[in-house]
Design a protein around this motif. Structure first.
Motif, PDB file in Angstrom:
ATOM      1  N   PHE A 149     -11.216  -5.652  15.623  1.00 61.47           N
ATOM      2  CA  PHE A 149     -10.702  -4.346  15.202  1.00 61.47           C
ATOM      3  C   PHE A 149     -10.658  -3.385  16.384  1.00 61.47           C
ATOM      4  CE2 PHE A 149     -11.613  -0.369  12.470  1.00 61.47           C
ATOM      5  CZ  PHE A 149     -10.258  -0.106  12.345  1.00 61.47           C
ATOM      6  N   ALA A 150     -11.731  -3.359  17.177  1.00 63.52           N
ATOM      7  CA  ALA A 150     -11.768  -2.484  18.353  1.00 63.52           C
ATOM      8  C   ALA A 150     -10.695  -2.885  19.359  1.00 63.52           C
ATOM      9  CB  ALA A 150     -13.144  -2.541  19.000  1.00 63.52           C
ATOM     10  N   ALA A 151     -10.518  -4.189  19.559  1.00 59.36           N
ATOM     11  CA  ALA A 151      -9.498  -4.670  20.505  1.00 59.36           C
ATOM     12  C   ALA A 151      -8.104  -4.267  20.056  1.00 59.36           C
ATOM     13  CB  ALA A 151      -9.591  -6.185  20.652  1.00 59.36           C
ATOM     14  N   GLU A 152      -7.826  -4.371  18.767  1.00 63.22           N
ATOM     15  CA  GLU A 152      -6.512  -3.982  18.248  1.00 63.22           C
ATOM     16  C   GLU A 152      -6.278  -2.484  18.429  1.00 63.22           C
ATOM     17  OE1 GLU A 152      -5.161  -5.206  14.493  1.00 63.22           O
ATOM     18  OE2 GLU A 152      -5.555  -7.338  14.811  1.00 63.22           O
ATOM     19  N   CYS A 175      -0.830  -0.747   3.110  1.00 62.96           N
ATOM     20  CA  CYS A 175      -0.959  -0.596   1.662  1.00 62.96           C
ATOM     21  C   CYS A 175      -2.365  -0.087   1.391  1.00 62.96           C
ATOM     22  CB  CYS A 175      -0.655  -1.893   0.914  1.00 62.96           C
ATOM     23  SG  CYS A 175      -1.829  -3.243   1.173  1.00 62.96           S
ATOM     24  N   VAL A 176      -2.710   0.111   0.142  1.00 65.37           N
ATOM     25  CA  VAL A 176      -3.977   0.775  -0.164  1.00 65.37           C
ATOM     26  C   VAL A 176      -5.169  -0.046   0.313  1.00 65.37           C
ATOM     27  CG1 VAL A 176      -5.451   1.687  -1.995  1.00 65.37           C
ATOM     28  CG2 VAL A 176      -2.982   1.998  -2.132  1.00 65.37           C
ATOM     29  N   GLN A 177      -5.267  -1.307  -0.137  1.00 63.36           N
ATOM     30  CA  GLN A 177      -6.449  -2.111   0.167  1.00 63.36           C
ATOM     31  C   GLN A 177      -6.257  -3.050   1.354  1.00 63.36           C
ATOM     32  OE1 GLN A 177      -7.559  -4.013  -3.588  1.00 63.36           O
ATOM     33  NE2 GLN A 177      -8.895  -2.284  -4.042  1.00 63.36           N
ATOM     34  N   ASN A 178      -5.042  -3.151   1.882  1.00 66.53           N
ATOM     35  CA  ASN A 178      -4.758  -4.051   2.996  1.00 66.53           C
ATOM     36  C   ASN A 178      -5.227  -5.477   2.686  1.00 66.53           C
ATOM     37  OD1 ASN A 178      -5.664  -4.371   6.508  1.00 66.53           O
ATOM     38  ND2 ASN A 178      -3.701  -4.730   5.543  1.00 66.53           N
ATOM     39  N   ALA A 179      -5.111  -5.849   1.412  1.00 69.38           N
ATOM     40  CA  ALA A 179      -5.573  -7.173   0.984  1.00 69.38           C
ATOM     41  C   ALA A 179      -4.484  -7.939   0.248  1.00 69.38           C
ATOM     42  CB  ALA A 179      -6.792  -7.025   0.073  1.00 69.38           C
ATOM     43  N   GLY A 180      -3.302  -7.313   0.073  1.00 65.68           N
ATOM     44  CA  GLY A 180      -2.242  -7.956  -0.682  1.00 65.68           C
ATOM     45  C   GLY A 180      -0.884  -7.784  -0.042  1.00 65.68           C
ATOM     46  N   ARG A 181      -0.170  -6.723  -0.441  1.00 66.32           N
ATOM     47  CA  ARG A 181       1.214  -6.538  -0.005  1.00 66.32           C
ATOM     48  C   ARG A 181       1.382  -6.472   1.510  1.00 66.32           C
ATOM     49  NH1 ARG A 181       1.609  -1.463  -3.940  1.00 66.32           N
ATOM     50  NH2 ARG A 181      -0.526  -1.394  -3.147  1.00 66.32           N
ATOM     51  N   SER A 182       0.563  -5.672   2.171  1.00 61.41           N
ATOM     52  CA  SER A 182       0.714  -5.528   3.629  1.00 61.41           C
ATOM     53  C   SER A 182       0.387  -6.828   4.347  1.00 61.41           C
ATOM     54  CB  SER A 182      -0.184  -4.395   4.147  1.00 61.41           C
ATOM     55  OG  SER A 182      -1.538  -4.614   3.792  1.00 61.41           O
ATOM     56  N   PRO A 206      -9.360   0.108   2.473  1.00 63.36           N
ATOM     57  CA  PRO A 206      -9.377  -1.355   2.584  1.00 63.36           C
ATOM     58  C   PRO A 206     -10.446  -2.044   1.757  1.00 63.36           C
ATOM     59  CG  PRO A 206     -10.220  -0.326   4.583  1.00 63.36           C
ATOM     60  CD  PRO A 206      -9.629   0.772   3.756  1.00 63.36           C
ATOM     61  N   ALA A 207     -10.084  -3.226   1.262  1.00 58.58           N
ATOM     62  CA  ALA A 207     -11.012  -4.067   0.512  1.00 58.58           C
ATOM     63  C   ALA A 207     -11.859  -4.874   1.487  1.00 58.58           C
ATOM     64  CB  ALA A 207     -10.230  -4.995  -0.420  1.00 58.58           C
ATOM     65  N   GLY A 208     -12.706  -5.760   0.960  1.00 58.55           N
ATOM     66  CA  GLY A 208     -13.575  -6.559   1.812  1.00 58.55           C
ATOM     67  C   GLY A 208     -12.928  -7.809   2.357  1.00 58.55           C
ATOM     68  N   PHE A 229      -7.931  -9.802   8.275  1.00 60.47           N
ATOM     69  CA  PHE A 229      -8.855  -9.203   7.318  1.00 60.47           C
ATOM     70  C   PHE A 229      -8.463  -7.743   7.124  1.00 60.47           C
ATOM     71  CE2 PHE A 229     -10.579  -8.652  11.548  1.00 60.47           C
ATOM     72  CZ  PHE A 229     -11.013  -7.334  11.577  1.00 60.47           C
ATOM     73  N   PRO A 230      -8.840  -7.136   6.002  1.00 58.98           N
ATOM     74  CA  PRO A 230      -8.492  -5.734   5.751  1.00 58.98           C
ATOM     75  C   PRO A 230      -9.129  -4.796   6.772  1.00 58.98           C
ATOM     76  CG  PRO A 230      -9.078  -6.836   3.712  1.00 58.98           C
ATOM     77  CD  PRO A 230      -9.455  -7.766   4.817  1.00 58.98           C
ATOM     78  N   LYS A 231      -8.335  -3.842   7.252  1.00 57.39           N
ATOM     79  CA  LYS A 231      -8.793  -2.887   8.267  1.00 57.39           C
ATOM     80  C   LYS A 231      -8.428  -1.471   7.850  1.00 57.39           C
ATOM     81  CE  LYS A 231      -6.297  -5.229  11.190  1.00 57.39           C
ATOM     82  NZ  LYS A 231      -6.117  -6.480  10.460  1.00 57.39           N
ATOM     83  N   PRO A 232      -9.265  -0.493   8.198  1.00 57.36           N
ATOM     84  CA  PRO A 232      -8.940   0.907   7.888  1.00 57.36           C
ATOM     85  C   PRO A 232      -7.746   1.393   8.709  1.00 57.36           C
ATOM     86  CG  PRO A 232     -11.289   0.631   8.398  1.00 57.36           C
ATOM     87  CD  PRO A 232     -10.601  -0.631   8.799  1.00 57.36           C
ATOM     88  N   LEU A 233      -7.028   2.337   8.167  1.00 56.06           N
ATOM     89  CA  LEU A 233      -5.903   2.949   8.863  1.00 56.06           C
ATOM     90  C   LEU A 233      -6.422   3.945   9.887  1.00 56.06           C
ATOM     91  CD1 LEU A 233      -2.809   3.418   9.052  1.00 56.06           C
ATOM     92  CD2 LEU A 233      -3.092   5.185   7.301  1.00 56.06           C
TER      93      LEU A 233
END
Length: 300
Positions: A149-152, A175-182, A206-208, A229-233
């Motif tokens: 995440f930090a590298a990105e 998307c909201v949880q970054n676990a599906g559509r995105s 983001p979800a887990g 994996f899901p990441k915060p915006l």
């Protein structure tokens, strides 16, 4: 016993905090096994109580019992190690030691040498760690997730501050949880465009983990989710993007001049059966192919 009944039995056992702790202690053991006496001492329980829990775990097939003289040793059954590890949080799931964060920072500072100084890298590593642990969203595989995440974020920051790094178009799916559509959109775009497009994803809440039904739906068409994996915006990934595609996030994304914004009205796959998710997947694939045409990027 059928597969579904066995899985239910395993989950029921793991829901018991004492049995979950027993499995965790056995998996943490340097030699991969524990005796009744060791477990009783660490748990602060009487040996007959521990023996009762161990028998239940052995009967369910999660543990194996190996007698050696007057002692009996308990170890994880090889067929269930991965499944149990996914259910149990590792000991360092919520907080990383300073030494781990410093190692991640040192490695990334070397990777971004000449672009960012050590202090900047350290700040991003610690902030990324804090964002992933907020609400225990990123509990599993936290060290590697923090590093990635930090590298990105550092990569996005470098791109947003240098026109010379904008040699390929970059797309951010939110998307909201970054676990599906995105995740579906990003996986399909990576699959079709390869290195011709830089792809990132994020979630406003983001979800887990990525939904298993999403992984299955993508696998059916030969598309891998990889290690995503899901990441915060965060601000820098938005600034680095040439195109930001939102799916159900409302006004969660900040607006920057020169960035193209699209909003795809797509149903959220959370809780839907695989048949419905396939339809969402196909809708997203069609939109991704249209986006590639707009970006003048050839697809597979």
């Amino acid at each position: 016993m059928g597969h579904e009944a066995r899985v239910f039995g395993e989950l029921k056992l793991l829901a018991d905090p004492t049995r979950a702790r027993i499995l965790g202690l056995i998996m943490e053991s340097p030699v991969g096994r524990r005796s009744v006496g060791e477990l009783a001492l660490q748990l602060g329980l009487r040996q007959p109580t521990v023996s009762h829990h161990l028998k239940a775990l052995v009967d369910e097939g999660l543990l194996t019992r190996t007698p050696e003289g007057r002692l009996a040793w308990y170890s994880m059954h090889p067929d269930h190690v991965d499944r149990v590890a996914e259910v149990l949080d590792p000991p360092s799931a919520t907080v990383l030691a300073d030494a781990v964060l410093e190692r991640i920072s040192t490695d990334l500072a070397s990777r971004f040498a000449g672009v960012f100084g050590l202090e900047t890298v350290q700040r991003y590593v610690r902030e990324s760690h804090a964002l992933l642990t907020e609400g225990l969203r990123g509990a599993r595989h936290l060290p590697s997730r923090t590093s990635r995440f930090a590298a990105e974020r550092l990569s996005a920051l470098a791109r947003s501050e240098s026109t010379s790094l904008r040699n390929v178009p970059e797309v951010l799916f939110v998307c909201v949880q970054n676990a599906g559509r995105s995740q579906i959109a990003a996986a399909i775009l990576r699959h079709l465009a390869g290195d011709a497009v830089r792809v990132r994803t994020a979630g406003s809440a983001p979800a887990g983990a990525v939904r298993s039904v999403v992984v299955t739906a993508l696998d059916e068409i030969g598309v891998s989710i990889g290690a995503e994996f899901p990441k915060p915006l965060t601000d820098e990934v938005v600034r680095a993007a040439d195109v930001v595609v939102t799916m159900g996030c409302g006004d969660a994304c900040p607006i920057y001049p020169g960035t193209r914004y699209l909003d795809w009205n797509i149903e959220d796959p959370v809780g839907l059966p695989i048949g419905r998710v396939r339809g969402i997947r196909d809708d997203i694939e069609s939109r991704v192919r249209e986006l590639l045409v707009a970006l003048a990027v050839s697809s597979a």
